[in-house]
Design a protein around this motif. Structure first.
Motif, PDB file in Angstrom:
ATOM      1  N   GLN A  33       0.791  -1.196   0.034  1.00  0.00           N
ATOM      2  CA  GLN A  33      -0.020  -0.130  -0.067  1.00  0.00           C
ATOM      3  C   GLN A  33       0.858   1.160   0.032  1.00  0.00           C
ATOM      4  O   GLN A  33       0.439   2.327  -0.637  1.00  0.00           O
ATOM      5  CB  GLN A  33      -0.956  -0.026   1.101  1.00  0.00           C
ATOM      6  CG  GLN A  33      -1.985  -1.099   1.257  1.00  0.00           C
ATOM      7  CD  GLN A  33      -2.919  -1.025   2.239  1.00  0.00           C
ATOM      8  OE1 GLN A  33      -2.729  -0.346   3.257  1.00  0.00           O
ATOM      9  NE2 GLN A  33      -3.699  -2.027   2.607  1.00  0.00           N
ATOM     10  N   GLN A  36       2.749   1.778  -3.471  1.00  0.00           N
ATOM     11  CA  GLN A  36       2.005   1.646  -4.804  1.00  0.00           C
ATOM     12  C   GLN A  36       2.183   2.962  -5.633  1.00  0.00           C
ATOM     13  O   GLN A  36       2.919   4.095  -4.853  1.00  0.00           O
ATOM     14  CB  GLN A  36       0.732   1.584  -4.464  1.00  0.00           C
ATOM     15  CG  GLN A  36      -0.243   2.808  -3.809  1.00  0.00           C
ATOM     16  CD  GLN A  36      -1.445   2.561  -3.483  1.00  0.00           C
ATOM     17  OE1 GLN A  36      -2.019   1.873  -4.065  1.00  0.00           O
ATOM     18  NE2 GLN A  36      -2.145   3.075  -2.520  1.00  0.00           N
ATOM     19  N   GLY A  39       2.526   6.665  -4.244  1.00  0.00           N
ATOM     20  CA  GLY A  39       2.373   6.423  -2.709  1.00  0.00           C
ATOM     21  C   GLY A  39       3.621   7.285  -1.921  1.00  0.00           C
ATOM     22  O   GLY A  39       4.658   7.495  -2.685  1.00  0.00           O
ATOM     23  N   ILE A  57      -2.279  12.294  -0.355  1.00  0.00           N
ATOM     24  CA  ILE A  57      -2.290  11.155   0.725  1.00  0.00           C
ATOM     25  C   ILE A  57      -3.065  11.262   1.702  1.00  0.00           C
ATOM     26  O   ILE A  57      -3.070  12.481   2.103  1.00  0.00           O
ATOM     27  CB  ILE A  57      -0.798  10.585   0.741  1.00  0.00           C
ATOM     28  CG1 ILE A  57       0.015  11.805   1.592  1.00  0.00           C
ATOM     29  CG2 ILE A  57      -0.030  10.328  -0.488  1.00  0.00           C
ATOM     30  CD1 ILE A  57       1.508  11.464   1.905  1.00  0.00           C
ATOM     31  N   VAL A  62      -1.005   7.035   6.616  1.00  0.00           N
ATOM     32  CA  VAL A  62       0.158   6.581   6.295  1.00  0.00           C
ATOM     33  C   VAL A  62       1.013   6.534   7.698  1.00  0.00           C
ATOM     34  O   VAL A  62       1.812   5.610   7.632  1.00  0.00           O
ATOM     35  CB  VAL A  62       1.029   7.753   5.330  1.00  0.00           C
ATOM     36  CG1 VAL A  62       2.330   7.226   5.167  1.00  0.00           C
ATOM     37  CG2 VAL A  62       0.086   7.545   3.939  1.00  0.00           C
TER      38      VAL A  62
END
Length: 227
Positions: A33, A36, A39, A57, A62
């Motif tokens: 995740q 990606q 990201g 984001i 995160v």
């Protein structure tokens, strides 16, 4: 009593391996995740070039994922250490409870090869943390130990060392008629690589060896003591 303790420890170790597999799956999911396309990655900046929080984001998510990943890594190291300890205890327990009065002189019938030292290093794979292959070690413990190696022998050139414990030699695992089976395995595969799995100081190591003739006796130039 020893058998009961061994069975309990084996069961505990297998449960630990299952738990660790779950950790690894969660860690991989988090890494996928975070890494990606577009990201933040595992340690990328959470602010833009002007110092403002990135709008592309979810920063709290995160941060939570990175924190969880750090926790999982610590837990993974701890459980791997526990698995290693258990495997060594299981292995030591078997060594003290099995007869050691038989052996096979691999100088007479077999030997282990590498083309050169470089190829030998490429053939050796040392795993720091046990995984699925360790179940093989628990269910099929080492059955022989290298207690003699001739100088300049193929066995030594291919990476075998004194004290190495043989878990698997080609198609040979623990069982009956081991001296004959080991010798036959080497003779049948003369000139061809044989995968050998050993236990060395608590770690599983995979070697690729090739039975061959050399200036000494046989094809291996070593002695396996049946455990």
């Amino acid at each position: 009593m020893k058998k009961m303790v061994g069975a309990n420890l084996k069961s505990e170790t297998m449960k630990l391996m299952e738990k660790r597999s779950g950790m690894e799956a969660e860690m991989n999911a988090i890494i996928e995740q975070l890494c990606q396309p577009g990201g933040p990655g595992l340690s990328g900046n959470l602010v833009d070039s002007q110092g403002f929080p990135r709008a592309d984001i979810d920063i709290p998510v995160v941060r939570a994922q990175r924190q969880r990943l750090a926790e999982l890594k610590i837990d993974h190291e701890g459980i791997t250490e526990k698995i290693n300890v258990n495997i060594q205890v299981l292995h030591s327990s078997r060594l003290t409870s099995t007869p050691k009065d038989s052996g096979v002189e691999m100088n007479q019938n077999a030997s282990v090869v590498s083309a050169d030292a470089s190829a030998s290093l490429q053939n050796l794979v040392l795993r720091d943390s046990p995984s699925a292959n360790d179940l093989d070690m628990i269910s099929s413990p080492p059955f022989a130990m290298v207690d003699e190696i001739a100088d300049s022998s193929p066995a030594g050139e291919d990476g075998l060392q004194l004290g190495d414990q043989i878990v698997k030699f080609g198609n040979v695992t623990a069982g009956d008629n081991l001296p004959q089976r080991l010798a036959s395995e080497a003779q049948v595969n003369q000139g061809h690589p044989i995968p050998v799995r050993i236990m060395r100081q608590g770690a599983l190591i995979n070697l690729m060896v090739i039975p061959r003739t050399w200036q000494g006796r046989g094809l291996l130039g070593c002695h396996f003591r049946i455990m």
